[in-house]
Design a protein around this motif. Structure first.
Motif, PDB file in Angstrom:
ATOM      1  N   MET A 113       0.846  -1.181   0.000  1.00  0.00           N
ATOM      2  CA  MET A 113       0.000   0.000   0.000  1.00  0.00           C
ATOM      3  C   MET A 113       0.879   1.228   0.000  1.00  0.00           C
ATOM      4  SD  MET A 113      -3.479  -0.500   0.969  1.00  0.00           S
ATOM      5  CE  MET A 113      -4.040  -0.480   2.621  1.00  0.00           C
ATOM      6  N   LYS A 114       0.356   2.320  -0.506  1.00  0.00           N
ATOM      7  CA  LYS A 114       1.142   3.517  -0.652  1.00  0.00           C
ATOM      8  C   LYS A 114       0.524   4.658   0.137  1.00  0.00           C
ATOM      9  CE  LYS A 114       3.442   1.082  -3.463  1.00  0.00           C
ATOM     10  NZ  LYS A 114       4.735   0.545  -3.165  1.00  0.00           N
ATOM     11  N   THR A 115       1.370   5.535   0.612  1.00  0.00           N
ATOM     12  CA  THR A 115       0.896   6.722   1.308  1.00  0.00           C
ATOM     13  C   THR A 115       1.173   7.928   0.433  1.00  0.00           C
ATOM     14  OG1 THR A 115       1.340   5.794   3.460  1.00  0.00           O
ATOM     15  CG2 THR A 115       1.201   8.170   3.330  1.00  0.00           C
ATOM     16  N   TYR A 116       0.205   8.810   0.311  1.00  0.00           N
ATOM     17  CA  TYR A 116       0.366  10.024  -0.465  1.00  0.00           C
ATOM     18  C   TYR A 116       0.485  11.189   0.495  1.00  0.00           C
ATOM     19  CZ  TYR A 116      -0.433   7.489  -4.632  1.00  0.00           C
ATOM     20  OH  TYR A 116      -0.266   6.618  -5.666  1.00  0.00           O
ATOM     21  N   GLY A 165      -3.942  17.004  -3.017  1.00  0.00           N
ATOM     22  CA  GLY A 165      -5.194  16.309  -2.801  1.00  0.00           C
ATOM     23  C   GLY A 165      -4.982  14.860  -2.459  1.00  0.00           C
ATOM     24  N   ALA A 166      -3.962  14.247  -3.043  1.00  0.00           N
ATOM     25  CA  ALA A 166      -3.727  12.841  -2.761  1.00  0.00           C
ATOM     26  C   ALA A 166      -3.245  12.630  -1.344  1.00  0.00           C
ATOM     27  CB  ALA A 166      -2.722  12.273  -3.751  1.00  0.00           C
ATOM     28  N   ALA A 167      -3.028  13.697  -0.602  1.00  0.00           N
ATOM     29  CA  ALA A 167      -2.684  13.535   0.814  1.00  0.00           C
ATOM     30  C   ALA A 167      -3.751  12.764   1.553  1.00  0.00           C
ATOM     31  CB  ALA A 167      -2.500  14.896   1.469  1.00  0.00           C
ATOM     32  N   ALA A 168      -4.972  12.821   1.051  1.00  0.00           N
ATOM     33  CA  ALA A 168      -6.048  12.084   1.721  1.00  0.00           C
ATOM     34  C   ALA A 168      -5.733  10.607   1.818  1.00  0.00           C
ATOM     35  CB  ALA A 168      -7.357  12.277   0.960  1.00  0.00           C
ATOM     36  N   LEU A 169      -4.931  10.109   0.880  1.00  0.00           N
ATOM     37  CA  LEU A 169      -4.629   8.684   0.919  1.00  0.00           C
ATOM     38  C   LEU A 169      -3.800   8.326   2.136  1.00  0.00           C
ATOM     39  CD1 LEU A 169      -3.938   7.918  -2.814  1.00  0.00           C
ATOM     40  CD2 LEU A 169      -6.037   7.734  -1.524  1.00  0.00           C
ATOM     41  N   PHE A 209      -8.330   1.144  -5.907  1.00  0.00           N
ATOM     42  CA  PHE A 209      -7.290   0.206  -6.335  1.00  0.00           C
ATOM     43  C   PHE A 209      -6.507  -0.342  -5.141  1.00  0.00           C
ATOM     44  CE2 PHE A 209      -2.873  -0.523  -7.839  1.00  0.00           C
ATOM     45  CZ  PHE A 209      -3.128  -1.575  -8.709  1.00  0.00           C
ATOM     46  N   SER A 210      -6.099   0.537  -4.250  1.00  0.00           N
ATOM     47  CA  SER A 210      -5.293   0.109  -3.115  1.00  0.00           C
ATOM     48  C   SER A 210      -6.085  -0.795  -2.182  1.00  0.00           C
ATOM     49  CB  SER A 210      -4.769   1.326  -2.353  1.00  0.00           C
ATOM     50  OG  SER A 210      -3.894   0.937  -1.329  1.00  0.00           O
ATOM     51  N   SER A 257      -8.904   1.201   6.715  1.00  0.00           N
ATOM     52  CA  SER A 257      -8.628   1.967   5.512  1.00  0.00           C
ATOM     53  C   SER A 257      -9.860   2.795   5.193  1.00  0.00           C
ATOM     54  CB  SER A 257      -8.260   1.026   4.359  1.00  0.00           C
ATOM     55  OG  SER A 257      -7.808   1.759   3.246  1.00  0.00           O
ATOM     56  N   SER A 258      -9.878   3.425   4.031  1.00  0.00           N
ATOM     57  CA  SER A 258     -11.088   4.149   3.650  1.00  0.00           C
ATOM     58  C   SER A 258     -11.176   4.272   2.142  1.00  0.00           C
ATOM     59  CB  SER A 258     -11.144   5.544   4.295  1.00  0.00           C
ATOM     60  OG  SER A 258     -10.176   6.389   3.746  1.00  0.00           O
ATOM     61  N   TYR A 259     -12.390   4.350   1.662  1.00  0.00           N
ATOM     62  CA  TYR A 259     -12.646   4.571   0.244  1.00  0.00           C
ATOM     63  C   TYR A 259     -12.869   6.049  -0.062  1.00  0.00           C
ATOM     64  CZ  TYR A 259     -12.911  -0.354  -1.014  1.00  0.00           C
ATOM     65  OH  TYR A 259     -12.597  -1.672  -1.272  1.00  0.00           O
TER      66      TYR A 259
END
Length: 734
Positions: A1-4, A8-12, A129-130, A471-473
């Motif tokens: 899994m990846k962290t952003y 905006g992708a910081a939400a990941l 995807f993640s 996790s979250s969608y």
């Protein structure tokens, strides 16, 4: 899994980070991306081409008019991910280019807020995807991971190293005291600037090139490490055709192992199966096979992760050196509560010493029970420690299982959090990624506000990675009046019972459910408006605290009496059984403490290596063996995670940070002590402070300040030692 980490992708970082952990949790190492520009303008990024035909009918390119905004899972096919990701990356490049090329002077709104909101379409694709690659993966998705994660790493690096973008960020940051920002605005600015600096924005051009290459190579290696572990874990199976070999196993466990319609039972090394088998089985030879099957995963042949671990450690050490740090651990811990790896190691050793002493006594107790028949070995520990516990406390852990039916346990955690935080849960029927998933809406009782959707995926399957995680969608945000509430998930790997039978849980699985739900509530209750630091965002040695403190309510007698009822009779768990459970609570803590800290120390030592030291490592097992011998680990205990299957640190976000669970235990032990000392474990004033400064606050302030705001003081280590049974022994009087 990846962290952003940026934009905006910081939400990941809030949801893709597999939070929590009672087993294999993973996450980390990419960040965000940029905008649709030419190859020359994107400073060497490869050109991305995606046609309208490739995107036709792609669910990720449509508005999701679905209940609560859940993804339309039935419409999403494996073939949709790559073109949708490519298009989203182009749109993210365009978002970044719009910020950089803005003719107006940099402002908080046109630079910092714009960056926080960048990449909405990428966020949409990558969250799904993640999550799906963790719960329902296949060969196609594994191949896509090997392409998509390095692609995103390249984009992240380009963003981090974009000089024009950093100049705009820096220009706003230098005006911070004159901008009249409120607390959340100021925190967003601070974290955005800090992330750029820590990602290398100030490095010389030649050094940036080297770091970029390292980032991309590490992305591929960490993905491969996780894939090898999954495949080697799923590869190991022992087929049993003689039921006599399963002597000692409970009937419900045997039923779960049995192949439908055949006289055959299949053993795997999924954690729930492994622990139950090792505790119950009287077959010592079969225990030895299972023990080796578990501890030797990904250690040889095509799935050997040893060389990958070495290479990852070497690259991390080299990158740290290039960025001006002594080691990867020094880089990682700079912004965490421990601050330095030396401080983390010192803390671990303070608990290690009494834990190891206790473990040696536990070994002696088991050997006394066995006598001279054989020497206690690693594959005996689970089985004989349970026998010793039964002899010492007249307590059999299996006696608890009829009182812990999954539905009742889940209702128990709903009731606890409802009482603490004044929220309610309502079951709803929504489309999910797997038929076994169940869903609930979460509502604030005081305001009537909808807080989010909670989805639970509780059972193990071959397509699902091991362990337990949150996790979250969809993440939470509230910018310009657009109040977006999260879609939070909890994942466990319980053994699915025979059809028609109840799901009965061990008490440690009950604690795991409470733990992951704590992470879930941290993501659900957030009142932070910016994606960058809403929800579960925060330093690793703090983010386990909101999960771990909730575990204390799971074992509280006044809580157990409300949800622990016999699945057949409905009778509440007997007080006598609770007393026995609590009396035995510190039993085997030597083993549990030692195997955990051994893994945490191993993680630190891998990542405290300088670049020169890391380059000398040629054999992962030899390095591991040397480290553990130096600390005095006894041979009968394996570290909870050996190097080749230590996915937390070699395929996830816990590198140099696995110590975080114990560090957070200082906080949760001290924090729950406050409730106990108040005389009411649901004390309204304390609960309100916990909700405001922990579950709602995200990364609003530094972790130690958030804790002090809740507790009113800094934590002390004494409650942790007492709970583990390692409290100071008082001198005898005489």
């Amino acid at each position: 899994m990846k962290t952003y980490l940026l934009g905006g992708a910081a939400a990941l970082a809030l949801s893709l980070a597999a939070c929590g952990q009672k087993a294999e949790t993973s996450e980390e190492d990419a960040v965000i991306a940029g905008a649709e520009v030419s190859e020359e303008e994107s400073e060497g990024l490869p050109e991305i081409i995606v046609t309208d035909a490739e995107l036709e009918g792609n669910p990720f390119r449509q508005e999701w008019d679905t209940p609560y905004g859940v993804p339309p899972f039935a419409e999403i096919q494996d073939a949709h991910y790559l073109p949708a990701t490519r298009k989203a990356v182009l749109e993210l490049r365009a978002d970044i280019d719009a910020i950089v090329s803005n003719p107006d002077a940099p402002t908080f709104e046109n630079t910092i807020v714009a960056l926080d909101g960048a990449g909405a379409s990428l966020d949409k694709v990558i969250r799904v995807f993640s999550n799906i690659t963790s719960t329902d993966t296949n060969d196609t998705l594994r191949e896509l991971e090997a392409e998509i994660w390095p692609m995103l790493t390249r984009e992240q690096t380009a963003i981090s190293f974009n000089p024009e973008l950093f100049e705009r960020v820096k220009a706003v940051y230098e005006q911070r005291d004159r901008l009249g920002l409120d607390e959340q605005d100021a925190r967003l600015l601070e974290l955005t600037h800090r992330d750029f600096v820590r990602n290398g924005a100030d490095l010389a051009p030649g050094v940036k090139t080297q770091v970029a290459k390292i980032n991309e190579e590490m992305s591929g290696l960490t993905t491969e490490f996780g894939r090898n572990l999954l495949l080697s874990t799923k590869d190991f199976k022992i087929e049993i055709t003689d039921e006599a070999e399963l002597v000692g196993l409970s009937e419900d466990f045997k039923g779960a192992l049995k192949v439908k319609g055949e006289d055959k039972w299949v053993l795997t090394v999924d954690r729930s199966v492994y622990e139950t088998f090792m505790t119950q089985s009287e077959n010592r030879d079969l225990r030895a096979k299972m023990f080796d099957g578990y501890r030797l995963r990904a250690s040889e042949g095509e799935y050997d992760n040893g060389p990958l671990a070495i290479k990852i450690a070497q690259l991390r050490a080299k990158k740290a050196e290039l960025m001006g740090y002594k080691s990867h651990a020094h880089y990682q811990l700079e912004t965490r509560m421990a601050k330095t790896p030396e401080a983390a190691e010192e803390f671990l050793l303070r608990v290690w010493e009494p834990g190891l002493k206790r473990a040696k006594q536990e070994r002696a107790d088991m050997q006394e029970m066995v006598g001279g028949e054989f020497q206690i070995a690693g594959h005996d520990w689970w089985y004989y420690s349970e026998k010793v516990r039964q002899a010492k406390y007249a307590f059999d852990d299996n006696a608890l299982k009829p009182y812990f039916e999954l539905g009742a346990v889940r209702q128990g955690v709903f009731d606890v959090t409802s009482k603490l935080f004044n929220i309610s849960f309502e079951p709803v029927e929504v489309e999910a990624w797997n038929p076994i998933v169940k869903s609930w809406t979460v509502t604030d009782n005081e305001t009537g506000e909808y807080l989010g959707l909670f989805m639970a995926d509780m059972y193990a399957r071959d397509s699902k990675r091991g362990g337990a995680w949150m996790s979250s969608y969809r993440g939470a945000s509230d910018v310009d009046g657009d109040n977006v509430r999260p879609i939070v998930t909890n994942n466990l790997n319980l053994i699915q019972p025979v059809e028609g039978e109840p799901t009965l849980m061990r008490f440690d699985e009950v604690e795991t459910l409470f733990h992951e739900f704590g992470h879930g509530m941290h993501g659900m209750l957030t009142q932070i408006r910016y994606k960058t630091f809403s929800g579960v965002n925060g330093p690793r040695d703090y983010t386990e605290f909101p999960a771990q403190i909730l575990e204390h309510w799971a074992g509280a007698p006044e809580v157990l009496s409300t949800f622990a009822t016999h699945y057949e009779t409905g009778e509440p768990i007997p007080l006598e059984l609770i007393d026995k459970m609590n009396a035995a609570a510190t039993f085997n803590q030597g083993f549990k403490t030692t195997e955990y800290i051994a893994a945490a120390l191993l993680d630190l030592r891998w990542h405290m290596l300088t670049s020169e030291e890391a380059a000398q490592i040629t054999n992962a097992r030899e390095f591991e063996k040397k480290v553990l011998e130096e600390y005095g680990l006894i041979p009968e205990i394996e570290p909870r995670y050996r190097t080749q299957y230590f996915s937390h640190v070699f395929a996830g976000g816990y590198s140099a940070g696995y110590y975080a669970y114990l560090w957070s235990e200082i906080l949760d032990a001290d924090g729950f002590t406050a409730f106990r000392e108040s005389g009411d474990i649901f004390d309204p004033e304390l609960a309100a402070q916990l909700k405001k400064w922990v579950y709602e606050a995200g990364g609003l302030r530094e972790a130690d300040e958030l804790y002090r705001n809740f507790r009113g003081s800094d934590p002390t280590i004494e409650p942790l030692l007492q709970i583990r049974g390692f409290g100071e022994e008082k001198p005898s009087e005489g």
